[in-house]
Design an enzyme around this catalytic site. Structure first.
Site, PDB file in Angstrom:
ATOM      1  N   TRP A  36     -35.620  -8.850  -8.229  1.00 53.65           N
ATOM      2  CA  TRP A  36     -35.595 -10.312  -8.061  1.00 53.65           C
ATOM      3  C   TRP A  36     -35.502 -10.607  -6.564  1.00 53.65           C
ATOM      4  O   TRP A  36     -34.638 -10.036  -5.874  1.00 53.65           O
ATOM      5  CB  TRP A  36     -34.390 -10.876  -8.813  1.00 53.65           C
ATOM      6  CG  TRP A  36     -34.220 -12.358  -8.719  1.00 53.65           C
ATOM      7  CD1 TRP A  36     -35.205 -13.304  -8.831  1.00 53.65           C
ATOM      8  CD2 TRP A  36     -33.004 -13.065  -8.502  1.00 53.65           C
ATOM      9  NE1 TRP A  36     -34.666 -14.555  -8.698  1.00 53.65           N
ATOM     10  CE2 TRP A  36     -33.309 -14.445  -8.499  1.00 53.65           C
ATOM     11  CE3 TRP A  36     -31.668 -12.683  -8.329  1.00 53.65           C
ATOM     12  CZ2 TRP A  36     -32.350 -15.426  -8.317  1.00 53.65           C
ATOM     13  CZ3 TRP A  36     -30.715 -13.655  -8.151  1.00 53.65           C
ATOM     14  CH2 TRP A  36     -31.048 -15.015  -8.147  1.00 53.65           C
ATOM     15  N   ASP A  93     -26.651  -6.236 -13.004  1.00 55.22           N
ATOM     16  CA  ASP A  93     -26.958  -7.668 -13.008  1.00 55.22           C
ATOM     17  C   ASP A  93     -27.424  -8.020 -14.419  1.00 55.22           C
ATOM     18  O   ASP A  93     -28.489  -7.576 -14.860  1.00 55.22           O
ATOM     19  CB  ASP A  93     -28.053  -7.972 -11.971  1.00 55.22           C
ATOM     20  CG  ASP A  93     -28.300  -9.472 -11.843  1.00 55.22           C
ATOM     21  OD1 ASP A  93     -27.651 -10.257 -12.572  1.00 55.22           O
ATOM     22  OD2 ASP A  93     -29.150  -9.861 -11.014  1.00 55.22           O
ATOM     23  N   ALA A 134     -28.491 -10.960 -16.365  1.00 55.74           N
ATOM     24  CA  ALA A 134     -28.863 -12.378 -16.282  1.00 55.74           C
ATOM     25  C   ALA A 134     -29.554 -12.890 -17.546  1.00 55.74           C
ATOM     26  O   ALA A 134     -29.779 -14.092 -17.680  1.00 55.74           O
ATOM     27  CB  ALA A 134     -29.758 -12.608 -15.068  1.00 55.74           C
TER      28      ALA A 134
HETATM   29  C1  LMR Z   1     -36.395 -16.633 -11.418  1.00 54.65           C
HETATM   30  O1  LMR Z   1     -36.423 -15.423 -11.151  1.00 54.65           O
HETATM   31  O2  LMR Z   1     -37.411 -17.319 -11.445  1.00 54.65           O
HETATM   32  C2  LMR Z   1     -35.083 -17.290 -11.777  1.00 54.65           C
HETATM   33  O3  LMR Z   1     -34.063 -16.348 -11.779  1.00 54.65           O
HETATM   34  C3  LMR Z   1     -34.798 -18.499 -10.981  1.00 54.65           C
HETATM   35  C4  LMR Z   1     -34.395 -18.241  -9.547  1.00 54.65           C
HETATM   36  O4  LMR Z   1     -33.368 -18.775  -9.129  1.00 54.65           O
HETATM   37  O5  LMR Z   1     -35.095 -17.525  -8.831  1.00 54.65           O
END
Ligand code: LMR
Length: 396
Positions: free
Chosen positions: A130, A211, A213
Site C-alpha cells: 500500500w 496490517d 485492514a
Molecule cells: C486504498 O488503498 O485505496 C485505501 O486503503 C484508501 C487509502 O487511504 O489509500
C-alpha cells in the site's frame, strides 16, 4: 519561513479520487480508491451501524475525555476479533489493544514505538505494498527495506523470492505482513506459507508486524485471521494494526486499533505504558464516535449478527464480481487469478499508457499501477469495463 516551500504532488490514490469527482461524465466508473460500493455505486452506511448510531445518540451521557488508550470495551472487542475469544495471550496478560485514529494511526504509532525500542531496525515491506505504508513508517524515521512479494508475470505470490530476501534481515528487524486481502495485489499467503514465514521470523528473531485492514472481506472473519493467529501463538512479541474502515464501513470516522503482544505480563505493562506516552505526545487521545459504534455492535448479539450478515453480503458480492470479471476478460488472456484473489484489489496487468487510455476515452479510473477496486464494478458496468480494457490493450 514558508516562502521556500514547494507544492507537493498529492498522494496518487487521493489525487485519483479528486480527478474522478471532478469528471463531469455521467457514466464514469471509479475503480480507484479502496472503498466498498454496492450495486448502485454507493458506499452504504451498514444497517447495524445506523442502529448503533441511534443507540449511541440516545444513551450517550457525556463527551468528557476517555484517555489515550480509548474505550476499554472497544479494545477488548477488537482483541477478540483478531485473536478469537478466550485466547491464551489475553489470559496470560501478554496482549493489550489501543484504539487509534484509523489503521493509519495504528501504523504510525507502531512505527514510533519501534523507533523507540530499536532505532536502527529496518522495516521490511512487500513489493508492492500500500503506497501509504512508506510515509507512515518512514516518516517515523525507520529504515524501509523491501522484499519481493508478487511475481509480475503470474501476479501470484512469489514465496521463494520473498523468503530468500527475508533471510537477509537482521535480528530485531521488523517484517510487515498484510493479514489478508493484500493491498494492492489481492494475492494472499496460504496457511503453509504463513507457517513458513513464522518459522523464519522465529529463527531469525525478527519482529512480526501485521496490517489487518480487511478482516472479513477475504474468506470470512475467522478465516482471514488464521495467519495472524498462527503467528501470534508462536512469536514472543508482535504488533498488529487493525482498521474498521472497510469491514464496518466507517472510513471517515477514523476507527482502528493497535495490538501489542509482549513476551510476558511484566514487559507487556512496561511496553503499554511507553506506547500510551507516545500517543499522548502525538494526538493525546483517539476520536470516540466510530469506536463507540463498533463497541455497540460487537457487544450486542443482535446487532453483531446483523453486521456479520451484511459483511458476508459484501464479501459474496466481491467474490461474484471477481468471477464474473475474470470470465468477461477470458477472451483476452488468462485472468483466472482475479477469481482466486481476495478482497477489494487486483492488478489487471496493463500498462500506464493503457490505464490513461481507459480514463481519457471511457471515464474509467484505476491506479497507474493497474490496481483496480473490484468492489467498484457492478453487473451493469462490468461488461463495459471489460470491453474498454480489451480496446485499450489493442490500441494503446
Ligand atoms: C486504498 O488503498 O485505496 C485505501 O486503503 C484508501 C487509502 O487511504 O489509500
Amino acid at each position: 519561513m514558508f516562502e521556500h516551500l514547494k507544492v507537493l504532488p498529492q498522494d496518487p490514490i487521493l489525487q485519483l479520487m479528486q480527478s474522478f469527482r471532478d469528471d463531469p461524465r455521467p457514466d464514469k466508473v471509479d475503480l480507484g480508491v479502496g472503498v466498498y460500493r454496492d450495486a448502485t455505486g454507493n458506499t452504504p452506511i451498514m444497517g447495524a451501524v445506523h442502529k448503533a448510531a441511534r443507540r449511541l445518540l440516545e444513551h450517550e451521557k457525556t463527551k468528557s475525555y476517555v484517555g489515550p488508550a480509548g474505550s476499554p470495551g472497544f479494545n477488548s472487542a477488537v482483541t477478540e476479533l483478531l485473536l478469537g475469544g478466550d485466547n491464551p495471550l489475553s489470559r496470560d496478560n501478554r496482549v493489550s489493544t489501543i484504539q487509534t485514529p484509523g489503521g493509519c494511526g495504528a501504523l504510525r504509532m507502531a512505527a514510533e514505538f519501534i523507533k523507540l525500542c530499536k532505532p536502527d531496525a529496518a522495516v521490511w515491506v512487500s513489493t508492492p505494498t500500500w503506497a501509504n505504508h512508506m510515509p507512515l513508517l518512514g516518516g517515523a524515521g525507520l529504515r524501509i527495506q523491501s522484499y519481493p512479494y508478487l511475481n509480475s508475470e503470474t501476479l501470484e505470490v512469489d514465496f521463494d523470492d520473498m523468503m530468500a530476501a527475508l533471510e537477509m534481515a537482521r535480528k530485531g528487524d521488523v517484517v510487515l505482513l498484510h493479514g489478508c486481502c493484500h493491498n494492492p495485489s489481492g494475492a494472499d499467503l496460504t496457511a503453509s506459507q504463513w507457517a513458513g514465514i513464522t518459522d523464519l521470523i522465529l529463527r531469525k528473531e525478527l519482529l512480526p508486524f501485521v496490517d489487518m485492514a480487511y478482516q472479513g472481506l477475504g474468506d470470512g472473519l475467522e478465516e482471514d485471521a488464521q495467519g495472524l493467529r498462527h503467528l501470534a501463538q508462536a512469536a514472543p512479541e508482535m504488533l498488529v494494526a487493525a482498521s474498521c474502515s472497510k469491514n464496518f464501513g466507517l472510513y471517515r470516522e477514523r476507527t482502528g486499533a493497535l495490538m501489542l503482544i509482549s513476551g510476558n505480563a511484566k514487559s507487556q505493562k512496561a511496553a503499554n505504558s511507553q506506547l500510551l506516552s507516545i500517543i499522548r505526545a502525538h494526538y493525546s487521545m483517539p476520536p470516540a464516535h466510530g469506536a463507540g459504534l463498533v463497541e455497540t455492535i460487537l457487544q450486542d448479539d443482535e446487532l453483531r449478527r446483523e453486521w456479520q450478515a451484511e459483511l458476508s453480503g459484501m464479501r459474496d458480492r466481491i467474490q461474484q464480481l471477481r468471477h464474473a470479471f475474470s470470465r468477461e476478460l477470458a477472451s483476452s488472456g488468462d485472468f483466472d487469478f482475479i477469481a482466486r484473489q481476495k478482497g477489494m484489489f487486483s492488478f489487471i496487468g496493463i500498462s500506464e499508457k493503457q490505464v490513461n487510455y481507459l480514463r481519457a476515452h471511457h471515464g474509467i479510473y484505476l491506479l497507474e499501477s493497474s490496481r483496480i477496486n473490484i468492489a467498484g464494478l457492478s453487473d451493469k458496468t462490468l461488461p463495459r469495463v471489460a470491453a474498454a480494457i480489451r480496446e485499450a490493450v489493442a490500441s494503446a
